[in-house]
Design a protein around this motif. Structure first.
Motif, PDB file in Angstrom:
ATOM      1  N   MET A   1       0.815  -1.169   0.000  1.00  0.00           N
ATOM      2  CA  MET A   1       0.000   0.000   0.000  1.00  0.00           C
ATOM      3  C   MET A   1       0.875   1.255   0.000  1.00  0.00           C
ATOM      4  SD  MET A   1      -3.499   0.485   1.656  1.00  0.00           S
ATOM      5  CE  MET A   1      -4.452   1.931   1.458  1.00  0.00           C
ATOM      6  N   ASP A   2       1.938   1.240   0.769  1.00  0.00           N
ATOM      7  CA  ASP A   2       2.822   2.402   0.813  1.00  0.00           C
ATOM      8  C   ASP A   2       3.402   2.716  -0.561  1.00  0.00           C
ATOM      9  OD1 ASP A   2       2.500   3.160   3.443  1.00  0.00           O
ATOM     10  OD2 ASP A   2       4.127   1.893   4.165  1.00  0.00           O
ATOM     11  N   GLU A   3       3.772   1.682  -1.310  1.00  0.00           N
ATOM     12  CA  GLU A   3       4.328   1.917  -2.643  1.00  0.00           C
ATOM     13  C   GLU A   3       3.285   2.582  -3.542  1.00  0.00           C
ATOM     14  OE1 GLU A   3       5.984  -0.617  -6.432  1.00  0.00           O
ATOM     15  OE2 GLU A   3       6.303  -1.434  -4.420  1.00  0.00           O
ATOM     16  N   GLY A   4       2.062   2.114  -3.490  1.00  0.00           N
ATOM     17  CA  GLY A   4       0.994   2.713  -4.281  1.00  0.00           C
ATOM     18  C   GLY A   4       0.719   4.142  -3.889  1.00  0.00           C
ATOM     19  N   LEU A   5       0.771   4.436  -2.591  1.00  0.00           N
ATOM     20  CA  LEU A   5       0.543   5.799  -2.118  1.00  0.00           C
ATOM     21  C   LEU A   5       1.619   6.763  -2.610  1.00  0.00           C
ATOM     22  CD1 LEU A   5      -0.649   5.150   1.526  1.00  0.00           C
ATOM     23  CD2 LEU A   5      -1.969   6.186  -0.318  1.00  0.00           C
ATOM     24  N   GLY A   6       2.794   6.233  -2.876  1.00  0.00           N
ATOM     25  CA  GLY A   6       3.883   7.060  -3.358  1.00  0.00           C
ATOM     26  C   GLY A   6       3.846   7.314  -4.852  1.00  0.00           C
ATOM     27  N   ARG A   7       2.912   6.699  -5.555  1.00  0.00           N
ATOM     28  CA  ARG A   7       2.833   6.844  -7.012  1.00  0.00           C
ATOM     29  C   ARG A   7       1.647   7.723  -7.407  1.00  0.00           C
ATOM     30  NH1 ARG A   7       3.429   1.231  -9.976  1.00  0.00           N
ATOM     31  NH2 ARG A   7       2.874   2.669 -11.652  1.00  0.00           N
ATOM     32  N   PRO A   8       1.909   8.823  -8.087  1.00  0.00           N
ATOM     33  CA  PRO A   8       0.815   9.708  -8.480  1.00  0.00           C
ATOM     34  C   PRO A   8      -0.083   9.130  -9.573  1.00  0.00           C
ATOM     35  CG  PRO A   8       2.900  10.514  -9.342  1.00  0.00           C
ATOM     36  CD  PRO A   8       3.216   9.339  -8.458  1.00  0.00           C
ATOM     37  N   ASP A   9       0.375   8.081 -10.265  1.00  0.00           N
ATOM     38  CA  ASP A   9      -0.424   7.494 -11.335  1.00  0.00           C
ATOM     39  C   ASP A   9      -1.382   6.415 -10.835  1.00  0.00           C
ATOM     40  OD1 ASP A   9       1.858   5.907 -10.721  1.00  0.00           O
ATOM     41  OD2 ASP A   9       1.667   4.838 -12.629  1.00  0.00           O
ATOM     42  N   ILE A  10      -1.419   6.171  -9.527  1.00  0.00           N
ATOM     43  CA  ILE A  10      -2.322   5.177  -8.945  1.00  0.00           C
ATOM     44  C   ILE A  10      -3.270   5.893  -7.997  1.00  0.00           C
ATOM     45  CG2 ILE A  10      -2.503   3.153  -7.449  1.00  0.00           C
ATOM     46  CD1 ILE A  10       0.195   2.240  -8.484  1.00  0.00           C
ATOM     47  N   ALA A  11      -4.569   5.744  -8.256  1.00  0.00           N
ATOM     48  CA  ALA A  11      -5.582   6.303  -7.357  1.00  0.00           C
ATOM     49  C   ALA A  11      -5.859   5.266  -6.280  1.00  0.00           C
ATOM     50  CB  ALA A  11      -6.860   6.614  -8.130  1.00  0.00           C
ATOM     51  N   MET A  12      -5.883   5.702  -5.024  1.00  0.00           N
ATOM     52  CA  MET A  12      -6.119   4.769  -3.931  1.00  0.00           C
ATOM     53  C   MET A  12      -7.181   5.330  -3.007  1.00  0.00           C
ATOM     54  SD  MET A  12      -2.350   3.331  -3.032  1.00  0.00           S
ATOM     55  CE  MET A  12      -2.966   1.894  -2.213  1.00  0.00           C
ATOM     56  N   GLY A  13      -7.976   4.436  -2.488  1.00  0.00           N
ATOM     57  CA  GLY A  13      -9.001   4.834  -1.532  1.00  0.00           C
ATOM     58  C   GLY A  13      -9.115   3.786  -0.450  1.00  0.00           C
ATOM     59  N   ILE A  14      -9.781   4.152   0.610  1.00  0.00           N
ATOM     60  CA  ILE A  14     -10.055   3.192   1.669  1.00  0.00           C
ATOM     61  C   ILE A  14     -11.527   3.324   2.022  1.00  0.00           C
ATOM     62  CG2 ILE A  14      -9.355   4.755   3.531  1.00  0.00           C
ATOM     63  CD1 ILE A  14      -8.249   2.153   4.922  1.00  0.00           C
ATOM     64  N   CYS A  15     -12.175   2.203   2.126  1.00  0.00           N
ATOM     65  CA  CYS A  15     -13.592   2.141   2.453  1.00  0.00           C
ATOM     66  C   CYS A  15     -13.731   1.316   3.721  1.00  0.00           C
ATOM     67  CB  CYS A  15     -14.376   1.447   1.352  1.00  0.00           C
ATOM     68  SG  CYS A  15     -14.147   2.166  -0.275  1.00  0.00           S
ATOM     69  N   SER A  16     -14.649   1.707   4.579  1.00  0.00           N
ATOM     70  CA  SER A  16     -14.839   0.948   5.802  1.00  0.00           C
ATOM     71  C   SER A  16     -16.277   1.002   6.248  1.00  0.00           C
ATOM     72  CB  SER A  16     -13.940   1.489   6.918  1.00  0.00           C
ATOM     73  OG  SER A  16     -14.159   0.758   8.108  1.00  0.00           O
ATOM     74  N   ALA A  17     -16.766  -0.127   6.714  1.00  0.00           N
ATOM     75  CA  ALA A  17     -18.088  -0.187   7.323  1.00  0.00           C
ATOM     76  C   ALA A  17     -17.991   0.093   8.815  1.00  0.00           C
ATOM     77  CB  ALA A  17     -18.716  -1.559   7.073  1.00  0.00           C
ATOM     78  N   ALA A  18     -16.774   0.244   9.321  1.00  0.00           N
ATOM     79  CA  ALA A  18     -16.590   0.557  10.742  1.00  0.00           C
ATOM     80  C   ALA A  18     -17.062   1.982  10.989  1.00  0.00           C
ATOM     81  CB  ALA A  18     -15.123   0.420  11.126  1.00  0.00           C
ATOM     82  N   THR A  19     -17.764   2.179  12.073  1.00  0.00           N
ATOM     83  CA  THR A  19     -18.225   3.527  12.386  1.00  0.00           C
ATOM     84  C   THR A  19     -17.467   4.085  13.581  1.00  0.00           C
ATOM     85  OG1 THR A  19     -20.046   2.537  13.638  1.00  0.00           O
ATOM     86  CG2 THR A  19     -20.529   3.261  11.410  1.00  0.00           C
ATOM     87  N   LYS A  20     -17.483   3.381  14.693  1.00  0.00           N
ATOM     88  CA  LYS A  20     -16.846   3.879  15.914  1.00  0.00           C
ATOM     89  C   LYS A  20     -15.333   3.786  15.865  1.00  0.00           C
ATOM     90  CE  LYS A  20     -20.845   2.736  18.681  1.00  0.00           C
ATOM     91  NZ  LYS A  20     -21.421   1.846  19.671  1.00  0.00           N
ATOM     92  N   ALA A  21     -14.802   2.786  15.208  1.00  0.00           N
ATOM     93  CA  ALA A  21     -13.359   2.546  15.228  1.00  0.00           C
ATOM     94  C   ALA A  21     -12.710   2.849  13.879  1.00  0.00           C
ATOM     95  CB  ALA A  21     -13.099   1.095  15.629  1.00  0.00           C
ATOM     96  N   PHE A  22     -13.279   3.797  13.125  1.00  0.00           N
ATOM     97  CA  PHE A  22     -12.767   4.040  11.780  1.00  0.00           C
ATOM     98  C   PHE A  22     -11.299   4.445  11.768  1.00  0.00           C
ATOM     99  CE2 PHE A  22     -11.927   6.632   8.023  1.00  0.00           C
ATOM    100  CZ  PHE A  22     -12.201   5.693   7.055  1.00  0.00           C
TER     101      PHE A  22
END
Length: 92
Positions: A1-22
């Motif tokens: 994940m860190d490698e992807g975050l360092g690349r501007p040509d890769i869009a990354m997102g995070i989705c979570s169904a957690a509400t209290k512990a997001f």
């Protein structure tokens, strides 16, 4: 994940169904100083639509998206959204 975050040509997102512990969920995946690089979708109880919303945020067609999931409900949601999914089962 860190490698992807360092690349501007890769869009990354995070989705979570957690509400209290997001933030705890988010910290377990990526360090806080990199949060700004992610598109974040909090699903709450709406896990069925979370990947549709995320796909709109990253502005890519669903067939170009890959989901990494740890639950069967998330796998079903990803497949319903037309995305490829890598399942990583956990004990919980």
């Amino acid at each position: 994940m860190d490698e992807g975050l360092g690349r501007p040509d890769i869009a990354m997102g995070i989705c979570s169904a957690a509400t209290k512990a997001f933030e705890q969920v988010l910290n377990s995946v990526v360090l806080e100083d990199r949060w700004g690089r992610l598109d974040v979708v909090k699903a709450g109880d709406g896990v069925d639509m979370v990947y549709d919303v995320a796909q709109e945020l990253v502005d890519l067609p669903p067939e170009k998206c890959v989901v990494i999931e740890d639950s069967l409900a998330g796998l079903r949601a990803a497949k319903a959204a037309g995305m490829k999914c890598i399942i990583t089962p956990t004990a919980s």
